[in-house]
Design an enzyme around this catalytic site. Structure first.
Site, PDB file in Angstrom:
ATOM      1  N   LYS A 105      24.700 -26.289 -23.317  1.00 49.44           N
ATOM      2  CA  LYS A 105      23.527 -26.600 -23.705  1.00 49.44           C
ATOM      3  C   LYS A 105      22.930 -27.990 -23.316  1.00 49.44           C
ATOM      4  CE  LYS A 105      23.500 -22.430 -26.056  1.00 49.44           C
ATOM      5  NZ  LYS A 105      24.162 -22.428 -27.023  1.00 49.44           N
ATOM      6  N   ASP A 125      28.509 -27.601 -36.545  1.00 49.37           N
ATOM      7  CA  ASP A 125      28.286 -26.834 -35.051  1.00 49.37           C
ATOM      8  C   ASP A 125      26.977 -27.438 -34.443  1.00 49.37           C
ATOM      9  OD1 ASP A 125      27.693 -25.139 -32.753  1.00 49.37           O
ATOM     10  OD2 ASP A 125      27.260 -23.635 -33.945  1.00 49.37           O
ATOM     11  N   TRP A 131      23.716 -18.199 -35.317  1.00 48.84           N
ATOM     12  CA  TRP A 131      24.930 -18.963 -35.313  1.00 48.84           C
ATOM     13  C   TRP A 131      25.732 -19.118 -36.469  1.00 48.84           C
ATOM     14  CZ3 TRP A 131      26.271 -17.643 -30.838  1.00 48.84           C
ATOM     15  CH2 TRP A 131      25.505 -17.480 -29.524  1.00 48.84           C
TER      16      TRP A 131
HETATM   17  C1  PLP Z   1      24.857 -21.280 -28.107  1.00 49.99           C
HETATM   18  C2  PLP Z   1      25.587 -21.647 -29.321  1.00 49.99           C
HETATM   19  C3  PLP Z   1      26.547 -21.009 -29.643  1.00 49.99           C
HETATM   20  C4  PLP Z   1      27.637 -20.164 -28.813  1.00 49.99           C
HETATM   21  O1  PLP Z   1      28.336 -20.825 -27.918  1.00 49.99           O
HETATM   22  P1  PLP Z   1      29.388 -20.108 -27.151  1.00 49.99           P
HETATM   23  O2  PLP Z   1      29.942 -21.407 -26.229  1.00 49.99           O
HETATM   24  O3  PLP Z   1      28.693 -19.071 -26.013  1.00 49.99           O
HETATM   25  O4  PLP Z   1      30.259 -19.635 -27.952  1.00 49.99           O
HETATM   26  C5  PLP Z   1      26.859 -21.289 -31.040  1.00 49.99           C
HETATM   27  N1  PLP Z   1      26.325 -22.231 -31.878  1.00 49.99           N
HETATM   28  C6  PLP Z   1      25.290 -22.535 -31.416  1.00 49.99           C
HETATM   29  C7  PLP Z   1      24.314 -23.310 -32.216  1.00 49.99           C
HETATM   30  C8  PLP Z   1      24.689 -22.169 -30.132  1.00 49.99           C
HETATM   31  O5  PLP Z   1      23.435 -22.748 -29.565  1.00 49.99           O
END
Ligand code: PLP
Length: 363
Positions: free
Chosen positions: A199, A175, A108
């Site tokens: 998540k 993030d 990511w």
């Molecule tokens: C799942 C995830 C993403 C991607 O998220 P989307 O909503 O599918 O774009 C980005 N960063 C992390 C840390 C993730 O776990």
């Protein structure tokens, strides 16, 4: 014939979209039929109706209360996932001619770096790539003069997590897609936080953004409306039609969290689950963890069978225990147990029991 939902019967270890509290599913399904005595399904209501405006305001207030968001920050519900935030964050914070720093801790982070490079100069400050991202870099020097430093608090795929906040004189961007609301955080240490909801917060389709108002509007760049945080702040997350239902389910999840004791409560419970599973991974001679112990994620535990020939048997045992979603990501292999907020401690005990049972049959 029973109408009982089956959601409690499967131990859902999916990495995302993932398990949410059963009572949230119950409430959410009712709102599809009729939203709070309005005679309307939530799916057919205007986002500008007084009920939905109030619901959205409540969701924002719950985010602020749960995380202790200080004055001067805005909370937004946007679309496009964390993946759009990779680009949007840099577009709004990286000055024309400026430079951003990234800590590379996995897939990511890499995607975030790739998008930011479309906008300007990007420097990777530290990386754990040489060890297949099985640890969190420490002791690196952050150069002066960056527009911002970006890090990924929890590495969903590799199973590592930051337990410290990187130090920098520049703006700090995080993030937090896969560990937001799993523990207390200090929002004031950050200038921008973003997280795809699916998540720990709600269903896919909405992205949470927490941004410090005073850092915006300084890039000297013409930003398209839909990608401009200031436009969304002004529109109170209703510049265009927001994903009302996804915001609603997120709001219900935050109510569930608050009712049970907030992030202080879930922090303890998540620690309990992680201790239980990692304890077994370390004790059981058939298994090995893939991440460095001090950096192990409490959300996503990655591990392997030392003898891969036992995989089919272990998978069959998992299936009969109704454990789902344990297959590891292809870049690590093995298994990944995602233990997000809504996963009960009992589900972890069921997994641990299966691991013990495998050891018994092989012993
Ligand atoms: C799942 C995830 C993403 C991607 O998220 P989307 O909503 O599918 O774009 C980005 N960063 C992390 C840390 C993730 O776990």
């Amino acid at each position: 014939m029973s109408n009982t939902p089956t959601t409690t019967k499967v131990h859902n270890y999916s990495a995302g979209p993932c398990i949410l509290p059963n009572e949230v599913f119950q409430q959410a399904s009712k709102a599809v039929l009729e939203y709070e005595g309005t005679g309307l399904s939530i799916l057919e209501m205007s986002h500008r109706s007084k009920e939905i405006v109030a619901m959205t305001e409540n969701a924002v207030a719950l985010v602020k209360e749960t995380l202790g968001v200080p004055e001067g920050y805005s909370v937004l519900f946007l679309q496009g996932g964390a993946s759009l935030q990779f680009y949007m964050s840099a577009l709004n914070l990286l000055k024309v001619g400026g430079k951003a720093g990234y800590i590379d801790t996995g897939t990511w982070s890499n995607k975030a770096i790739k998008e930011a490079k479309r906008i300007g100069d990007v420097q990777v400050i530290a990386s754990s790539e040489h060890k297949n991202y099985n640890y969190i870099p420490k002791g690196y020097a952050v150069p002066a003069g960056l527009d911002f430093l970006h890090y990924t608090t929890n590495n969903t795929i590799f199973g590592t997590e930051f337990f410290h906040t990187p130090k920098t004189d520049s703006l700090l961007v995080a993030d937090m897609s896969s560990d937001i609301f799993s523990r207390p955080i200090n929002v004031a240490d950050h200038d921008l936080i973003y997280a795809g909801a699916q998540k720990n917060l709600g269903p896919a389709g909405v992205t949470l953004v927490i941004v410090k108002d005073s850092v915006l509007g300084k890039t000297n760049r013409d930003i398209p409306s839909m990608l401009d945080y200031q436009v969304h702040i002004k529109g109170e997350s209703m510049f265009n039609t927001p994903p009302v239902y996804a915001i609603y389910v997120s709001m219900l999840t935050l109510e569930w969290l608050k009712k049970n004791g907030g992030v202080a409560w879930i922090d303890k419970r998540n620690q309990q689950k992680a201790d239980l599973l990692y304890g077994e991974i370390d004790r059981n001679p058939l298994f090995a963890g893939t991440a460095e112990i001090e950096d192990r994620s409490r959300m996503n535990a990655t591990f392997v069978l030392n003898d891969e020939s036992q995989t089919d048997e272990f998978n069959a045992m998992l299936r009969s225990a109704r454990i789902s979603g344990l297959k590891g990501h292809r870049s690590v292999g093995g298994f990944r147990a995602s233990m997000y907020n809504a996963l009960p401690v009992e589900s972890v005990q069921v997994l641990v029991d299966v691991m013990k049972e495998l050891e018994r049959t092989k012993g």
